[in-house]
Write a protein that holds these residues in place. Structure first.
Motif, PDB file in Angstrom:
ATOM      1  N   SER A  64     103.563 -54.385  -7.445  1.00  0.00           N
ATOM      2  CA  SER A  64     102.165 -54.453  -7.850  1.00  0.00           C
ATOM      3  C   SER A  64     101.351 -53.496  -6.988  1.00  0.00           C
ATOM      4  CB  SER A  64     101.661 -55.895  -7.685  1.00  0.00           C
ATOM      5  OG  SER A  64     100.302 -55.966  -8.029  1.00  0.00           O
ATOM      6  N   VAL A  65     100.824 -52.434  -7.607  1.00  0.00           N
ATOM      7  CA  VAL A  65     100.138 -51.372  -6.874  1.00  0.00           C
ATOM      8  C   VAL A  65      98.620 -51.550  -6.987  1.00  0.00           C
ATOM      9  CG1 VAL A  65      99.820 -48.883  -6.723  1.00  0.00           C
ATOM     10  CG2 VAL A  65     102.037 -49.795  -7.423  1.00  0.00           C
ATOM     11  N   PRO A  66      97.927 -51.874  -5.893  1.00  0.00           N
ATOM     12  CA  PRO A  66      96.478 -52.144  -5.941  1.00  0.00           C
ATOM     13  C   PRO A  66      95.669 -50.861  -5.979  1.00  0.00           C
ATOM     14  CG  PRO A  66      97.240 -52.366  -3.703  1.00  0.00           C
ATOM     15  CD  PRO A  66      98.445 -51.968  -4.517  1.00  0.00           C
ATOM     16  N   GLU A  73     101.445 -52.554 -12.469  1.00  0.00           N
ATOM     17  CA  GLU A  73     102.554 -53.442 -12.092  1.00  0.00           C
ATOM     18  C   GLU A  73     103.860 -53.032 -12.770  1.00  0.00           C
ATOM     19  OE1 GLU A  73     101.595 -57.562 -11.947  1.00  0.00           O
ATOM     20  OE2 GLU A  73      99.704 -57.127 -10.939  1.00  0.00           O
ATOM     21  N   ASN A  74     104.837 -52.674 -11.957  1.00  0.00           N
ATOM     22  CA  ASN A  74     106.195 -52.422 -12.437  1.00  0.00           C
ATOM     23  C   ASN A  74     106.248 -51.451 -13.616  1.00  0.00           C
ATOM     24  OD1 ASN A  74     107.451 -54.410 -10.647  1.00  0.00           O
ATOM     25  ND2 ASN A  74     106.353 -55.898 -11.899  1.00  0.00           N
ATOM     26  N   ALA A  75     105.482 -50.370 -13.552  1.00  0.00           N
ATOM     27  CA  ALA A  75     105.507 -49.412 -14.662  1.00  0.00           C
ATOM     28  C   ALA A  75     106.868 -48.719 -14.686  1.00  0.00           C
ATOM     29  CB  ALA A  75     104.390 -48.391 -14.500  1.00  0.00           C
ATOM     30  N   PRO A 105      99.837 -46.707 -17.546  1.00  0.00           N
ATOM     31  CA  PRO A 105     100.777 -47.673 -18.114  1.00  0.00           C
ATOM     32  C   PRO A 105     100.841 -48.930 -17.246  1.00  0.00           C
ATOM     33  CG  PRO A 105     101.959 -45.856 -17.078  1.00  0.00           C
ATOM     34  CD  PRO A 105     100.510 -45.507 -17.040  1.00  0.00           C
ATOM     35  N   ASN A 106     101.026 -50.087 -17.889  1.00  0.00           N
ATOM     36  CA  ASN A 106     101.187 -51.369 -17.183  1.00  0.00           C
ATOM     37  C   ASN A 106     100.053 -51.682 -16.220  1.00  0.00           C
ATOM     38  OD1 ASN A 106     103.863 -50.632 -18.184  1.00  0.00           O
ATOM     39  ND2 ASN A 106     104.475 -52.545 -17.203  1.00  0.00           N
ATOM     40  N   ALA A 107      98.829 -51.273 -16.576  1.00  0.00           N
ATOM     41  CA  ALA A 107      97.686 -51.572 -15.718  1.00  0.00           C
ATOM     42  C   ALA A 107      97.131 -52.946 -16.072  1.00  0.00           C
ATOM     43  CB  ALA A 107      96.611 -50.512 -15.913  1.00  0.00           C
ATOM     44  N   ASP A 138      99.292 -42.997  -1.374  1.00  0.00           N
ATOM     45  CA  ASP A 138      98.108 -42.509  -0.664  1.00  0.00           C
ATOM     46  C   ASP A 138      97.898 -41.021  -0.908  1.00  0.00           C
ATOM     47  OD1 ASP A 138      96.920 -44.795   0.705  1.00  0.00           O
ATOM     48  OD2 ASP A 138      98.872 -44.943   1.699  1.00  0.00           O
ATOM     49  N   HIS A 139      98.993 -40.267  -0.874  1.00  0.00           N
ATOM     50  CA  HIS A 139      98.872 -38.823  -1.136  1.00  0.00           C
ATOM     51  C   HIS A 139      98.404 -38.582  -2.570  1.00  0.00           C
ATOM     52  CE1 HIS A 139     102.070 -38.102   2.225  1.00  0.00           C
ATOM     53  NE2 HIS A 139     100.901 -38.522   2.690  1.00  0.00           N
TER      54      HIS A 139
END
Lengths: 318, 318
Positions: free
Chosen positions: B91-93, B81-83, B71-73, B40-41
């Motif tokens: 998994s980062v939305p 995901e898992n970069a 990377p890993n988008a 978030d930051h």
């Protein structure tokens, strides 16, 4: 009735059929490709064949085009170039020459790409945008669909995956002189070569110690595996391993939703397809695991090669 | 003026620029990605960065979208995901979360694919329908364009060519645990590993016998090659060989009109690029020989990564 002449030119046989918009071949015939040293005579035979089929079908045929599947075909140039198992050498302008005989829309593509298109229009890949079709016969062929379109390549020779080198340049030669090429491992011929490799590497007793390479047939290997022959079992496992690895590599390229496998080797389901699935899943990058389906063709029994060739014309017209 | 925020998220730095329809970045800034453990930051910092750039540019900015290279988008899911080299795990939305902060059209893609799109819109691939862009940096990245469209794959992870296995499962491990993966050979790190391999394989005297792996830098290897160090020369030749072979393999897949090479290793032109061209041409299947161009990026010096990210939004709008 609107029909397309689907023409499949193989090293042994040439098949022709009249194919409707659902991929059904209504009439078909075949003749031996090798009977024709002369390209003009071969093309005359094709034209006569189409006329025969039209006559057999009845009076209401509206021939809307000819689609051709052939080894080493360039879709962009309309040629067949240096096909290892055809008699006509060099760059053969087959589309232009056929067009002089029948003036309808025409398209040619390598046989595995035509099979992929057939699968998309008429088979189990309906509605899929990203998939790869692999034909495992005498050789190894592939047709790749991405973003809903067949990848043809800059001048129409994409998808020659049988000649991808898997061994840092240090393996078996393919028929096209690629060292370490996949086809030298994963194909009917590759399997036979692997029997030799296993006989050399291990000391197990095996029926294959008494059979010369030239007398070796694919069915013998399946039969031997069923009877527990250790060399046959090792050869199938090795083939399944390399196929699984190759498919994991292809996934890194275009991330297909599914692979469709077709051709003779697929019939050795228990011996190649089943263990391959385990190897494949194991080799996949984490990000692909559990996402890629391995499916069988929905075209078997539908005169698949003829329908695939016809799909070249039916694409966008259905 | 219509401008796109091009955002390049790297393991070390995150760069942001305001990019016009010609790929020119008018204002840019960067900050250290690793300073932000909290996603978030990090996203707040991006939004603040865009506002800073808008203020610097003046009053007439019409922000028509945000394009992100990372990377890993996954382009289809809008996630990272898992970069391996980013701190946020799983998994980062990222797209959904950024959209809560700025409501404009957004698109994310792996950095090498974004670079390929940048090359097509703004660089030397203008008008090309079939090409492959390769980034040779710390790792090995690729973006593949076929039929005029980027290959994204079923859920957006296509083009992971650094993790193609070149060794029948019997080679070096990549950072993502792929055995024999290309990136373990052809990348800045791969080159360093090859120095070790050559020191082990040969007995030649070399400056590298006195330098620990952790103290080894790419520039040292170039310098040593210029001074004739035999281990450095062998390492470069080996790297060029494998890169040439890999590119010949990729050609069999999609038959590109051209490859575009970019990134740190490209600067070692004399030592990698020149010999690679010979290996590549030699490994190509007959049907491809003499047809595939090897070109340099037209994006160097144009804040390439930022422009590539912005291309995701400019595509289809120019």
């Amino acid at each position: 009735m609107d029909l397309v002449a689907g023409i499949d030119i193989g090293g042994t046989k040439t098949k022709i059929g009249l194919v409707d918009c659902d991929g059904k071949s209504h009439e078909q015939l075949f003749f031996r490709t090798r009977d024709f040293d002369n390209l003009d005579h071969f093309l005359d035979r094709i034209v006569a064949g189409i006329e025969e089929l039209k006559a057999k079908f009845g009076s209401d045929v509206n021939l809307i085009g000819c689609g051709i599947g052939a080894p080493n075909a360039s879709s962009r140039k309309g040629t067949i170039e240096n096909a290892a198992n055809l008699k006509w050498k060099g760059s053969v302008p087959i589309l232009a020459k056929l067009k002089q005989r029948i003036d309808v829309p025409m398209r040619i593509m390598n046989d595995a790409s035509a099979a992929a298109l057939g699968e998309m229009l008429f088979g189990n890949a309906k509605g899929m945008s990203d998939f790869i079709a692999i034909t495992l016969g005498t050789g190894f062929g592939a047709g790749i669909v991405a973003n809903g379109k067949l990848i043809e390549g800059y001048d129409g020779f994409a998808g020659e995956l049988g000649h991808v080198d898997m061994t840092l340049g240090d393996g078996r030669l393919t028929g096209l002189n690629v060292r370490g090429g996949l086809e030298a491992y994963v194909s009917a011929t590759g399997l036979k070569r692997t029997i030799l490799y296993m006989l050399c590497k291990y000391l197990d007793e095996s029926r294959f110690r008494g059979i010369a390479y030239n007398d070796l047939h694919g069915e013998d290997i399946t039969k031997a595996a069923e009877e527990g022959d250790p060399i046959a079992l090792k050869a199938f496992d090795y083939t399944a391993d390399i196929l699984g690895l190759a498919m994991a590599n292809f996934t890194a390229f275009s991330q297909p939703e599914a692979f469709f496998l077709m051709g003779g080797l697929v019939n050795s389901g228990k011996w190649i397809m089943d263990p391959m699935k385990t190897y494949f899943e194991n080799y996949l990058l984490e990000v692909y695991k559990g996402k890629v389906k391995i499916l069988v063709s929905g075209m078997e029994g539908k005169t698949a090669a003829i329908a695939g060739a016809a799909a070249l014309i039916w694409e966008g017209r259905q």
